[in-house]
Design a protein around this motif. Structure first.
Motif: not given
Length: 155
Positions: A35-40
């Motif tokens: 989820r932390e990578l969602d904006d990557a």
């Protein structure tokens, strides 16, 4: 989460197509990390995200997720999310709609390799054994059925 991301992110940055199998507390780490990578902006994808005996099914654990991730949304870079839960597994449980956006929820799997116990007509299995039963060599339904079924599927 940092250690998880230090392994997974470079693979996704390079365009890797990953099949990720997480177990127990590792399902929480993997979920929050993904989820932390969602904006990557990543070139790769997680084709299959397997949560096995997932602590995400435990109410207090859900309440302790990082606030933005409590909605249960499927991580953006995950194409397919598959959850597995064995009978008598004290950690695992169903995730679909609870509140997670799981694509396939395999619940009440037989805990292969665990001795069956009975009390009157109720049957149960050793919880510790059930929690690790997914990875028993002779657990054909999981290791030769569910995992390869999805891993060998395209998209």
């Amino acid at each position: 989460i940092d250690r998880f991301l230090s392994v997974v992110r470079p693979k996704l940055d390079e365009g890797g197509q990953l099949d990720l199998i997480s177990h127990s507390w590792g399902t929480v780490v993997a979920y929050e990390g993904l989820r932390e990578l969602d904006d990557a902006l990543l070139a790769g994808r997680v084709r299959n995200f397997f949560t096995v005996g997932s602590a995400l099914s435990i109410w207090p654990v859900k309440k302790l997720l990082l606030e933005p991730y409590r909605d249960g949304r499927k991580p953006r870079h995950v194409l397919r999310w598959i959850n597995l839960d064995a009978q008598s597994d004290p950690v695992g449980g169903p995730l679909a709609g609870n509140p997670f956006q799981v694509d396939q929820d395999f619940v009440n799997l037989y805990p292969v390799g665990c001795e069956e116990h009975g009390f009157w007509k109720a049957k149960w299995f050793s919880p510790a054994c059930a929690h690790s039963s997914y990875f028993q060599a002779d657990n054909d339904p999981v290791n030769r059925g569910i995992f390869p079924r999805f891993i060998h599927q395209q998209g």
